[in-house]
Design a protein around this motif. Structure first.
Motif, PDB file in Angstrom:
ATOM      1  N   HIS A  21       0.842  -1.190   0.000  1.00 17.67           N
ATOM      2  CA  HIS A  21       0.000   0.000   0.000  1.00 17.67           C
ATOM      3  C   HIS A  21       0.875   1.237   0.000  1.00 17.67           C
ATOM      4  N   HIS A  52      -7.294  -0.802  -6.170  1.00 15.14           N
ATOM      5  CA  HIS A  52      -8.065  -0.750  -4.930  1.00 15.14           C
ATOM      6  C   HIS A  52      -7.527   0.330  -3.991  1.00 15.14           C
ATOM      7  N   TYR A  53      -8.450   1.123  -3.458  1.00 16.25           N
ATOM      8  CA  TYR A  53      -8.104   2.273  -2.632  1.00 16.25           C
ATOM      9  C   TYR A  53      -8.791   2.169  -1.279  1.00 16.25           C
ATOM     10  N   GLN A  54      -8.145   2.766  -0.255  1.00  9.95           N
ATOM     11  CA  GLN A  54      -8.742   2.867   1.080  1.00  9.95           C
ATOM     12  C   GLN A  54      -8.738   4.342   1.474  1.00  9.95           C
ATOM     13  N   SER A  84     -17.705   1.168  -4.551  1.00 12.50           N
ATOM     14  CA  SER A  84     -17.288   1.485  -3.187  1.00 12.50           C
ATOM     15  C   SER A  84     -18.164   0.789  -2.159  1.00 12.50           C
ATOM     16  N   SER A  92     -19.899  -3.526   7.899  1.00 15.89           N
ATOM     17  CA  SER A  92     -20.169  -2.794   6.668  1.00 15.89           C
ATOM     18  C   SER A  92     -21.481  -2.048   6.842  1.00 15.89           C
ATOM     19  N   ILE A 106     -13.873   3.645   7.158  1.00 16.23           N
ATOM     20  CA  ILE A 106     -13.087   3.336   5.960  1.00 16.23           C
ATOM     21  C   ILE A 106     -14.013   3.187   4.766  1.00 16.23           C
ATOM     22  N   CYS A 107     -13.677   3.913   3.707  1.00 21.06           N
ATOM     23  CA  CYS A 107     -14.359   3.753   2.428  1.00 21.06           C
ATOM     24  C   CYS A 107     -13.398   3.014   1.513  1.00 21.06           C
ATOM     25  N   TYR A 108     -13.762   1.809   1.137  1.00 17.17           N
ATOM     26  CA  TYR A 108     -12.981   1.045   0.172  1.00 17.17           C
ATOM     27  C   TYR A 108     -13.572   1.316  -1.197  1.00 17.17           C
ATOM     28  N   SER A 110     -12.818   0.780  -5.644  1.00 17.82           N
ATOM     29  CA  SER A 110     -12.042   0.257  -6.760  1.00 17.82           C
ATOM     30  C   SER A 110     -12.424   1.038  -8.009  1.00 17.82           C
TER      31      SER A 110
END
Length: 152
Positions: A21, A52-54, A84, A92, A106-108, A110
């Motif tokens: 990361h 993929h982003y956090q 997202s 969740s 946390i917002c995941y 892609s």
């Protein structure tokens, strides 16, 4: 036997890349802070070698409200798909969530598209325009566009 070793090494290399990361700068800051009255929130964004982003959002002081349906992620060039989902603690959620002092949401997300820069999920720039995604005292906290330049 040689083919098995090559396949194993390739799979191990790909798995290691996926776990790496990197922190990105939001408006040229590693830790971007927003204030509302006596409340403060810190935003950070990390990306792995894939698409993929956090997006980590931590309340440093006070409580904040989040509305997942108000988050807008824009990419340049335009992405084919942005997916997202959100976690607060171990759960969740979607819709509305209040984050307490010291807690992290946390917002995941892609990003999928055909980009000439970097990997298939790596646009040149990500923008988060003003919205009611993060609220404090019934007022939007993001009032200017947050820019993330991927060529950092």
């Amino acid at each position: 036997m040689f083919c098995i070793i090559i396949v194993f090494l390739a799979a191990s290399f790909y798995a290691c890349l996926d776990m790496m990361h990197f922190s990105l700068r939001l408006n040229e800051e590693k830790k971007y802070r927003l204030n509302c009255n006596n409340n403060q929130i810190e935003l950070r964004l990390t990306v792995n070698m894939g698409s993929h982003y956090q997006f980590l959002i931590k309340s440093l002081q006070g409580e904040f409200d989040f509305y997942t349906d108000s988050l807008n992620i824009i990419t340049r060039p335009t992405a084919t798909t942005v997916y997202s989902y959100f976690k607060y603690g171990k759960k969740s959620f979607s819709g509305h969530q209040t984050i307490e002092k010291g807690k992290t949401l946390i917002c995941y997300f892609s990003i999928y598209g055909d980009y000439s820069y970097g990997s298939p999920g790596c646009p040149e720039e990500i923008l988060i325009p003003p919205s009611g995604f993060i609220m404090c005292d019934d007022k939007p906290l993001i009032t200017d566009t947050i820019r993330i330049n991927m060529k950092q």
